[in-house]
Motif scaffolding. Sequence first.
Motif, PDB file in Angstrom:
ATOM      1  N   SER A  40       1.281 -92.853 106.375  1.00 46.54           N
ATOM      2  CA  SER A  40       0.087 -93.121 105.564  1.00 46.54           C
ATOM      3  C   SER A  40      -0.254 -91.870 104.768  1.00 46.54           C
ATOM      4  CB  SER A  40      -1.092 -93.559 106.432  1.00 46.54           C
ATOM      5  OG  SER A  40      -1.447 -92.552 107.344  1.00 46.54           O
ATOM      6  N   ARG A  41      -0.945 -92.087 103.677  1.00 42.85           N
ATOM      7  CA  ARG A  41      -1.356 -91.001 102.776  1.00 42.85           C
ATOM      8  C   ARG A  41      -2.742 -91.334 102.244  1.00 42.85           C
ATOM      9  NH1 ARG A  41       2.710 -89.596 104.565  1.00 42.85           N
ATOM     10  NH2 ARG A  41       4.623 -88.860 103.632  1.00 42.85           N
ATOM     11  N   TYR A  42      -3.420 -90.316 101.749  1.00 41.43           N
ATOM     12  CA  TYR A  42      -4.672 -90.510 101.020  1.00 41.43           C
ATOM     13  C   TYR A  42      -4.389 -90.329  99.537  1.00 41.43           C
ATOM     14  CZ  TYR A  42      -7.406 -90.524 105.276  1.00 41.43           C
ATOM     15  OH  TYR A  42      -7.931 -90.856 106.494  1.00 41.43           O
ATOM     16  N   SER A  43      -5.012 -91.157  98.716  1.00 43.81           N
ATOM     17  CA  SER A  43      -4.850 -90.997  97.272  1.00 43.81           C
ATOM     18  C   SER A  43      -5.482 -89.675  96.846  1.00 43.81           C
ATOM     19  CB  SER A  43      -5.479 -92.183  96.527  1.00 43.81           C
ATOM     20  OG  SER A  43      -6.813 -92.390  96.913  1.00 43.81           O
ATOM     21  N   ASP A  44      -4.906 -89.057  95.814  1.00 40.50           N
ATOM     22  CA  ASP A  44      -5.412 -87.765  95.348  1.00 40.50           C
ATOM     23  C   ASP A  44      -6.619 -87.960  94.423  1.00 40.50           C
ATOM     24  OD1 ASP A  44      -4.440 -88.424  92.778  1.00 40.50           O
ATOM     25  OD2 ASP A  44      -2.741 -87.049  92.883  1.00 40.50           O
ATOM     26  N   SER A  45      -7.077 -86.893  93.804  1.00 47.47           N
ATOM     27  CA  SER A  45      -8.287 -86.942  92.965  1.00 47.47           C
ATOM     28  C   SER A  45      -8.134 -87.871  91.765  1.00 47.47           C
ATOM     29  CB  SER A  45      -8.680 -85.541  92.495  1.00 47.47           C
ATOM     30  OG  SER A  45      -7.639 -85.002  91.687  1.00 47.47           O
ATOM     31  N   LYS A  46      -6.881 -88.180  91.395  1.00 48.60           N
ATOM     32  CA  LYS A  46      -6.633 -89.095  90.266  1.00 48.60           C
ATOM     33  C   LYS A  46      -6.217 -90.483  90.742  1.00 48.60           C
ATOM     34  CE  LYS A  46      -5.543 -85.392  87.095  1.00 48.60           C
ATOM     35  NZ  LYS A  46      -4.578 -84.796  86.188  1.00 48.60           N
ATOM     36  N   GLY A  47      -6.379 -90.736  92.059  1.00 50.86           N
ATOM     37  CA  GLY A  47      -6.045 -92.033  92.618  1.00 50.86           C
ATOM     38  C   GLY A  47      -4.564 -92.253  92.867  1.00 50.86           C
ATOM     39  N   PHE A  49      -0.771 -91.780  94.687  1.00 51.62           N
ATOM     40  CA  PHE A  49      -0.202 -91.593  96.022  1.00 51.62           C
ATOM     41  C   PHE A  49       1.315 -91.599  95.916  1.00 51.62           C
ATOM     42  CE2 PHE A  49      -1.018 -96.103  95.431  1.00 51.62           C
ATOM     43  CZ  PHE A  49       0.184 -96.689  95.781  1.00 51.62           C
ATOM     44  N   GLN A  50       1.951 -91.023  96.934  1.00 53.31           N
ATOM     45  CA  GLN A  50       3.403 -90.890  96.925  1.00 53.31           C
ATOM     46  C   GLN A  50       3.913 -90.906  98.358  1.00 53.31           C
ATOM     47  OE1 GLN A  50       4.711 -87.461  94.754  1.00 53.31           O
ATOM     48  NE2 GLN A  50       6.759 -87.493  95.634  1.00 53.31           N
ATOM     49  N   PHE A  51       4.969 -91.667  98.585  1.00 47.41           N
ATOM     50  CA  PHE A  51       5.677 -91.662  99.861  1.00 47.41           C
ATOM     51  C   PHE A  51       7.101 -91.233  99.575  1.00 47.41           C
ATOM     52  CE2 PHE A  51       2.313 -94.823 100.375  1.00 47.41           C
ATOM     53  CZ  PHE A  51       1.772 -94.453 101.598  1.00 47.41           C
ATOM     54  N   SER A  52       7.564 -90.206 100.277  1.00 46.67           N
ATOM     55  CA  SER A  52       8.896 -89.639 100.027  1.00 46.67           C
ATOM     56  C   SER A  52       9.753 -89.711 101.282  1.00 46.67           C
ATOM     57  CB  SER A  52       8.768 -88.182  99.588  1.00 46.67           C
ATOM     58  OG  SER A  52       8.016 -88.089  98.409  1.00 46.67           O
ATOM     59  N   ASN A  53      11.034 -89.412 101.114  1.00 43.97           N
ATOM     60  CA  ASN A  53      12.003 -89.362 102.211  1.00 43.97           C
ATOM     61  C   ASN A  53      12.091 -90.687 102.963  1.00 43.97           C
ATOM     62  OD1 ASN A  53      12.618 -86.594 101.718  1.00 43.97           O
ATOM     63  ND2 ASN A  53      10.708 -86.066 102.743  1.00 43.97           N
ATOM     64  N   LEU A  54      12.058 -91.795 102.207  1.00 44.75           N
ATOM     65  CA  LEU A  54      12.129 -93.123 102.806  1.00 44.75           C
ATOM     66  C   LEU A  54      13.581 -93.582 102.908  1.00 44.75           C
ATOM     67  CD1 LEU A  54       9.270 -94.814 100.761  1.00 44.75           C
ATOM     68  CD2 LEU A  54       9.139 -93.923 103.102  1.00 44.75           C
ATOM     69  N   GLY A  55      13.874 -94.274 103.978  1.00 43.36           N
ATOM     70  CA  GLY A  55      15.191 -94.865 104.123  1.00 43.36           C
ATOM     71  C   GLY A  55      15.296 -96.171 103.350  1.00 43.36           C
ATOM     72  N   ARG A  56      16.511 -96.660 103.207  1.00 41.98           N
ATOM     73  CA  ARG A  56      16.700 -97.970 102.576  1.00 41.98           C
ATOM     74  C   ARG A  56      15.980 -99.019 103.395  1.00 41.98           C
ATOM     75  NH1 ARG A  56      22.970 -97.249 102.488  1.00 41.98           N
ATOM     76  NH2 ARG A  56      22.362 -97.321 104.633  1.00 41.98           N
ATOM     77  N   GLY A  57      15.421-100.010 102.709  1.00 43.27           N
ATOM     78  CA  GLY A  57      14.750-101.082 103.420  1.00 43.27           C
ATOM     79  C   GLY A  57      13.609-101.661 102.616  1.00 43.27           C
ATOM     80  N   LYS A  58      12.873-102.544 103.277  1.00 41.98           N
ATOM     81  CA  LYS A  58      11.740-103.216 102.638  1.00 41.98           C
ATOM     82  C   LYS A  58      10.449-102.680 103.220  1.00 41.98           C
ATOM     83  CE  LYS A  58      14.398-107.313 101.617  1.00 41.98           C
ATOM     84  NZ  LYS A  58      14.533-108.759 101.759  1.00 41.98           N
ATOM     85  N   TYR A  59       9.460-102.503 102.336  1.00 39.37           N
ATOM     86  CA  TYR A  59       8.184-101.906 102.709  1.00 39.37           C
ATOM     87  C   TYR A  59       7.033-102.721 102.118  1.00 39.37           C
ATOM     88  CZ  TYR A  59      11.029 -97.828 103.867  1.00 39.37           C
ATOM     89  OH  TYR A  59      11.963 -96.988 104.415  1.00 39.37           O
TER      90      TYR A  59
END
Length: 103
Positions: A40-47, A49-59
Motif C-alpha cells: 500500500s502507498r499514500y498518494s503524494d501532494s499531487k495525488g 501514487f506508484q507501485f514498483s518492483n512488481l512481479g508478473r500477474g494481475k492486480y
Amino acid sequence: GEILGSLRIDGKPAPDVKIGLFSLSLSTSTYKNGANLCCSRYSDSKGRFQFSNLGRGKYHLSLQGNPALLRGRVGGSPGVIEISDRYPVKELPPILIERTGSD
C-alpha cells in the motif's frame, strides 16, 4: 513491473489517500479467485501514487480511507491491471471521484 496513477477528488489532487494493491490469483485446487494485499502507498501532494518492483500477474487497486471523503461517483477505475513481460509498466488514467452534495 510498475503501476503509476493519480487520484482526484472534485477535480483537485487528492493527497494522503491510502491505496492498497492486491495481487489476484486463482486456486488450482478450488478454482476460486483470491486477492491478497501485497502493498500500500499514500498518494503524494499531487495525488500521484506508484507501485514498483512488481512481479508478473494481475492486480487490483483499492482506495482505503475515510468513507465520507471517498464516497461519490467514481470514474477511471482501472479494474484488473495486468503486469507482463511485454507490458511491465502500466500508467493509469486518473481515478476521479465526484462527491455530490458535499460541503
